[in-house]
Design a protein around this motif. Structure first.
Motif, PDB file in Angstrom:
ATOM      1  N   CYS A  64       0.844  -1.204   0.000  1.00 38.99           N
ATOM      2  CA  CYS A  64       0.000   0.000   0.000  1.00 38.99           C
ATOM      3  C   CYS A  64       0.876   1.250   0.000  1.00 38.99           C
ATOM      4  O   CYS A  64       0.610   2.219  -0.719  1.00 38.99           O
ATOM      5  N   LYS A  65       1.926   1.223   0.804  1.00 41.21           N
ATOM      6  CA  LYS A  65       2.820   2.372   0.958  1.00 41.21           C
ATOM      7  C   LYS A  65       3.533   2.742  -0.341  1.00 41.21           C
ATOM      8  O   LYS A  65       3.758   3.925  -0.622  1.00 41.21           O
ATOM      9  N   ILE A  66       3.867   1.746  -1.167  1.00 38.04           N
ATOM     10  CA  ILE A  66       4.597   2.028  -2.413  1.00 38.04           C
ATOM     11  C   ILE A  66       3.658   2.284  -3.594  1.00 38.04           C
ATOM     12  O   ILE A  66       4.106   2.537  -4.704  1.00 38.04           O
ATOM     13  N   GLY A  67       2.329   2.174  -3.341  1.00 34.29           N
ATOM     14  CA  GLY A  67       1.364   2.478  -4.392  1.00 34.29           C
ATOM     15  C   GLY A  67       1.037   1.332  -5.310  1.00 34.29           C
ATOM     16  O   GLY A  67       0.584   1.552  -6.439  1.00 34.29           O
ATOM     17  N   ASP A  68       1.224   0.084  -4.838  1.00 34.35           N
ATOM     18  CA  ASP A  68       0.873  -1.102  -5.639  1.00 34.35           C
ATOM     19  C   ASP A  68      -0.565  -1.476  -5.292  1.00 34.35           C
ATOM     20  O   ASP A  68      -0.820  -2.326  -4.441  1.00 34.35           O
ATOM     21  N   LYS A  69      -1.521  -0.829  -5.946  1.00 30.81           N
ATOM     22  CA  LYS A  69      -2.932  -0.927  -5.569  1.00 30.81           C
ATOM     23  C   LYS A  69      -3.471  -2.357  -5.595  1.00 30.81           C
ATOM     24  O   LYS A  69      -3.991  -2.858  -4.597  1.00 30.81           O
ATOM     25  N   ASP A  70      -3.369  -3.036  -6.728  1.00 32.88           N
ATOM     26  CA  ASP A  70      -4.001  -4.353  -6.882  1.00 32.88           C
ATOM     27  C   ASP A  70      -3.424  -5.385  -5.917  1.00 32.88           C
ATOM     28  O   ASP A  70      -4.171  -6.122  -5.252  1.00 32.88           O
ATOM     29  N   ASN A  71      -2.101  -5.440  -5.821  1.00 29.65           N
ATOM     30  CA  ASN A  71      -1.472  -6.424  -4.931  1.00 29.65           C
ATOM     31  C   ASN A  71      -1.732  -6.115  -3.459  1.00 29.65           C
ATOM     32  O   ASN A  71      -1.887  -7.022  -2.645  1.00 29.65           O
TER      33      ASN A  71
END
Length: 406
Positions: free
Chosen positions: A129-136
């Motif tokens: 979530c913190k790095i912006g990987d929405k789907d994963n």
């Protein structure tokens, strides 16, 4: 007016003695950080796309947290050239951290209990979530939710998903998780999370122009606000005041906002917002129009209210005109122009447009330069509306009977 000013002066004196309490430590982690989505939105506006300070803020946050997926998404949306070396370095750091978190999870599954497995899943979900990987990150949060037992912890996982939805303005994700959170809270959610959900729901209602519901939810949580993961308290009070002014009638505005102790305490440090509120309430229309222009510039670059800024400004102008006209049976165009600090031509044009749209109940005598109010008779209006709807119903019944007879 004198009573309201006297009350305000008394409260300002109290506010100097008793500063606003800082409860920020009670909020959940700012993950995802909604400031980043606001900065990205700000840079997407044509007139601000070259703002170096905001671009630096955004890039500093991306580099500090190795946000490779979010960086690529930002470059695509804003038309930036991708720094390949930077992206490769951040992506490598992401892969290493995800591998480390996967190893921790594998160890927990092999050697430890359900609680440790849940913690490992949550740590991985939070990092994605913190790095912006929405789907994963959403997939990881759903797995975490399945492993989570406590009602409070389950709600916290749902709040994460709502924040991801707010970050990307994913309406389906937001509404599904708000409904899920409501269901869990009805089963026995605690007081803090019940109030937190109201702020989340109010923010979403504000973003879809349901100002009445947003104002109600925000006012319910003014004295118990702890949702610092969404915004600061001053920002929350700013939204509450602006939305309440358009959503509440005059008596409720006085009771819940003008006389609201917590709101007045914060307004002491927000002089323009305070003047905007009191200029409408105290009928200082020339000041109100000037400050409405300031509000327009503010909400035009706000990602929650940008789509509604024209609507908001138009409705506030109608509200101000209506408030003045309610006090008179007739008044001159020159008087109205002077009261609002504008020209007679501007008032004439504005009133004509709003009268034609049925938003103001008055008529203009252009020869005499007079505006005459014609307040609608509510009983007569109800009668006419009943007749109109009755005719429509009869026509539909007749059409249906002909189809049935055939």
């Amino acid at each position: 007016r004198e009573r309201s000013l006297e009350f305000l002066r008394e409260f300002e004196y109290t506010a100097k003695i008793m500063p606003v309490e800082n409860l920020e430590e009670e909020g959940l982690p700012k993950n995802p950080n909604l400031d980043l989505s606001q900065w990205k939105f700000y840079l997407s506006l044509e007139e601000h796309k070259n703002d170096k300070d905001v671009k630096k803020q955004l890039m500093d946050a991306i580099v500090e947290n190795n946000m490779a997926p979010f960086y690529m998404e930002t470059c695509e949306e804003l038309g930036w050239t991708v720094d390949t070396a930077l992206y490769s370095r951040m992506k490598k750091a992401n892969e290493q951290e995800v591998k480390r978190l996967d190893d921790v999870l594998a160890d927990a599954e092999a050697n430890l209990g359900e609680s440790e497995i849940k913690d490992a899943l949550l740590a991985k979900a939070e990092y994605l979530c913190k790095i912006g990987d929405k789907d994963n990150s959403l997939t990881a949060f759903r797995k975490t939710f399945e492993k989570t037992v406590g009602m409070g912890n389950r709600l916290d996982v749902i709040f994460y998903q709502i924040r991801i939805g707010l970050f990307y303005m994913d309406h389906d994700l937001i509404t599904r998780n708000i409904d899920k959170a409501k269901s869990l809270i009805e089963q026995g959610g605690d007081w803090d999370r019940r109030n937190r959900l109201k702020v989340y729901q109010g923010l979403y209602c504000m973003s879809i122009r349901d100002f009445k519901k947003a104002a109600q939810l925000f006012l319910d949580t003014v004295s118990t606000f702890t949702s610092y993961e969404l915004m600061g308290y001053k920002e929350f009070v700013t939204y509450t005041v602006m939305i309440s002014m358009i959503a509440l009638d005059r008596p409720n505005l006085r009771e819940k906002v003008i006389k609201g102790a917590e709101i007045l305490e914060v307004l002491h440090g927000l002089p323009q917002l305070r003047e905007y509120l009191f200029s409408l309430y105290d009928c200082h229309y020339a000041s109100f129009f000037k400050l409405l222009a300031w509000v327009e510039q503010k909400i035009r670059v706000d990602r929650w209210l940008h789509l509604h800024y024209r609507y908001y400004v138009r409705e506030m102008r109608i509200l101000a005109y209506s408030q003045l006209l309610e006090s008179y049976r007739s008044l001159t165009l020159q008087y109205m122009a002077t009261a609002f600090g504008v020209t007679v031509e501007f008032v004439d044009q504005e009133l004509s447009r709003f009268i034609a749209a049925g938003r103001l109940h008055c008529k203009i005598d252009k020869v005499g330069g007079i505006v005459e109010t014609n307040r609608p008779d509510s009983k007569n209006w109800q009668y006419q509306e009943t007749i109109k709807k009755g005719d429509l119903l009869l026509n539909r019944v007749q059409k249906l009977s002909r189809v049935i007879n055939i």
